[in-house]
Enzyme design. Structure first.
Site, short mmCIF file in Angstrom:
data_model
loop_
_atom_site.label_atom_id
_atom_site.label_comp_id
_atom_site.label_asym_id
_atom_site.label_seq_id
_atom_site.Cartn_x
_atom_site.Cartn_y
_atom_site.Cartn_z
CD GLN A 178 -3.25 -0.63 2.05
OE1 GLN A 178 -2.94 -0.51 3.23
NE2 GLN A 178 -4.51 -0.61 1.64
CB THR A 217 0.03 -5.04 8.90
OG1 THR A 217 0.99 -4.50 9.82
CG2 THR A 217 0.07 -6.53 9.05
CG HIS A 218 -3.54 -3.22 5.24
ND1 HIS A 218 -4.09 -1.96 5.30
CD2 HIS A 218 -3.81 -3.79 6.44
CE1 HIS A 218 -4.66 -1.78 6.47
NE2 HIS A 218 -4.50 -2.87 7.20
CG ASN A 219 2.54 -7.19 3.30
OD1 ASN A 219 3.41 -6.65 2.64
ND2 ASN A 219 2.51 -7.12 4.63
CG ASN A 226 -3.87 -3.93 -0.74
OD1 ASN A 226 -5.07 -4.07 -0.50
ND2 ASN A 226 -2.95 -3.87 0.19
#
Length: 571
Positions: free
Chosen positions: A332, A500-502, A540
């Site tokens: 992100q 932490t948005h992988n 994403n």
């Protein structure tokens, strides 16, 4: 030789949000389910004394032990990847409940544009809008098809919110009303409306009022204590798997959780999964758990690594663009924000909740014209009030010295006089961004670590600058005395916390040529293996991912039940 246990109907790898949902829905249908979780058991009582910033926020009590397993990272293929020895850019949780225990609870739905991103981009702007190397693709499902599963997740979790005027159509209102607004949130809403934007309250898994969900689970309302992200909730007010879906599964008598159970391989024969091999971390014993159906619900890196270690699916090759396992890794773009310093106003910044905030989606997805812009998609812009804990927060104006009398004076002056407007920029996949097995570094068992190859692209730099300026516009309208904005994104670096948005690695789609799983999260190459999580995202979005992960998990659960009765590919 591994000890072989009796066969079960379903074995789940990882007991977080997706694993808990799968366990709940399958046991209701009478299936026997074993959940293997490599971390320890967690209960609400663990958090009665949890307002300890040093223990949880800085020493990562709820996170994976990096000395036993970590990831390696490199910015491009020409340099050697090195292991992440301490936490920085993102956090890796473990234990029953997974990241669902230490999340903030912001629960968005991805936009209709996300699910048909390639078709809709080409339709509006033409094929040339997508730069060479950008690997965006449609997800193999539409928002309308997924909407009932979003609705089911929100009712289970009791999401508090109000309708987003720029999002996809909803079949129902949120099950609980939006959270309270602080004075600065009201300032944001007023400023956004003056700029002809469309503000709304952040959808929250921190309950705005007491709630009983359709499964009969009752929870108390949020106390606005400000200890959500990196912490468990001692009130049970923050929806997490431990206080929602896991009790439902346990109540059926059909669900067994085995903690400290580290799954190292998915076993298979003749094109079908036959079970898993795991190590009991308390004894070191290797154990085989046979099953009719295997469901992997780990974090992005774990799902992808397990497929590669188990030799399931074709590994992605960046040289040819062929293969699917490890493909379309995305992150992100978080640094496009604005900080406002107020000389004569104070706010109670120490209070709050993980999902307390207001936001706009006017610059997210394709809600604005990109014709003259050098990027696609966008990001959610929000002013959140998550609780400024004392150790990690000490903002001062940019021209302040970094030590001494003036630094101390400004630290005191602005301790409760600084507001932030942040953006959560989307991330598009590129051909040379991917996950594979590291050829050098191994875990405590001697298995290769997962390797990340990633850097920000011009798309990201343009997006970050644009979102930073829009954040600054709103902050200026809020009447701040001075604004600190991001000027240049710079290269991606892994030492500073960002998101932490992988996502990606085992992506979904309409064809086995371009994706690993179909829209039921069923492996194209192995019909009794389901891989669920943000690993399925082909790109994403500009939102927190959990709402979409939850929706996909409910759809997968429906598919697994169907598969258990009839077999075969579901799509």
């Amino acid at each position: 030789m591994a000890k072989k246990l009796p066969k079960t109907d379903v074995v789940i790898i990882g007991v977080g949000w997706a694993g808990g949902i799968i366990a709940s829905e399958l046991t209701k249908q009478g299936l026997s389910v074993v959940g293997l979780e490599r971390g320890k058991e967690r209960v609400t009582e663990d958090y009665y004394m949890a307002h300890d910033e040093l223990r949880y926020a800085l020493r990562y009590e709820l996170m994976q032990d990096l000395s036993k397993e970590t990831i390696t990272f490199r910015g491009n293929e020409k340099i050697r990847a090195l292991p992440m020895r301490q936490y920085g850019s993102f956090l890796l949780g473990e234990g029953v409940g997974g990241a669902g225990v230490h999340w903030n609870g912001q629960t968005y739905r991805f936009l209709p544009y996300d699910f048909e991103i390639r078709s809709m981009t080409e339709e509006r702007y033409g094929k040339d809008k997508i730069p060479p190397g950008m690997m965006i693709q449609d997800w193999g499902i539409t928002y309308d098809k997924l909407e009932p599963y979003f609705d089911k997740f929100e009712k289970m979790a009791g999401i508090s919110g109000e309708v987003n005027p720029l999002a996809g159509k909803r079949s129902n209102e949120y099950p609980t009303p939006p959270m309270l607004h602080t004075p600065s949130m009201k300032m944001f809403v007023e400023a956004a409306k003056k700029l002809n934007l469309h503000p709304y309250t952040v959808p929250s898994a921190n309950l705005s009022e007491s709630y009983t969900n359709p499964d009969g689970i009752s929870r108390a309302a949020c106390q606005y204590c400000g200890y959500c992200e990196r912490f468990g909730c001692e009130y049970g007010a923050k929806a997490d798997p431990v206080v929602t879906v896991i009790p439902v599964a346990k109540k059926t008598g059909k669900f067994e959780i085995r903690t400290h159970s580290y799954v190292r391989r998915i076993l298979h024969s003749g094109g079908k999964a036959t079970g898993v091999m795991y190590t009991d971390m308390t004894t070191g014993e290797e154990i085989e758990q046979p099953a009719d159906i295997v469901v992997s619900t780990g974090y992005v890196f774990n799902n992808t690594r397990l497929m590669l270690l188990s030799k399931i699916g074709k590994p992605y090759d960046p040289a040819t663009g062929k293969g699917v396992i490890g493909k379309n890794y995305a992150y992100q773009v978080i640094k496009g924000n604005a900080v406002g310093f107020f000389d004569d106003q104070k706010f109670n910044l120490y209070a709050g909740a993980g999902s307390l905030g207001v936001c706009v989606d006017d610059y997210n997805g394709d809600n604005f014209d990109h014709s003259d812009l050098k990027f696609i998609h966008g990001g959610n812009i929000a002013h959140t009030f998550t609780g400024q804990r004392p150790i990690q927060n000490n903002p001062v104006p940019e021209d302040s010295p970094r030590w001494g009398k003036e630094f101390k004076a400004n630290s005191l002056k602005y301790a409760n006089s600084v507001l932030t407007i942040g953006s959560q920029g989307s991330s598009m996949p590129f051909r040379h961004h991917y996950l594979d097995l590291d050829p050098t570094y191994k875990d405590a068992f001697g298995d290769p670590l997962i390797r990340i190859t990633f850097d920000f692209e011009e798309q990201d730099r343009e997006l970050a600058r644009y979102l930073s300026d829009r954040c600054g516009d709103i902050m200026k309208e809020m009447g701040t005395d001075r604004i600190l904005k991001m000027k240049e994104l710079g290269p991606y670096e892994i030492t500073t916390y960002q998101s932490t948005h992988n996502t990606g690695g085992v992506i979904m789609g309409a064809s086995p040529d371009t994706s690993a799983v179909n829209n039921y999260m069923q492996m194209w190459d192995m019909e009794n293996l389901f891989v669920i999580g943000a690993s399925a995202f082909p790109h994403n979005s500009g939102y927190n991912p959990t709402g979409t992960v939850g929706a996909l998990a409910y759809r997968a659960a429906e598919g697994i039940v169907q598969y258990s009765k009839k077999g075969g590919l579901l799509v």
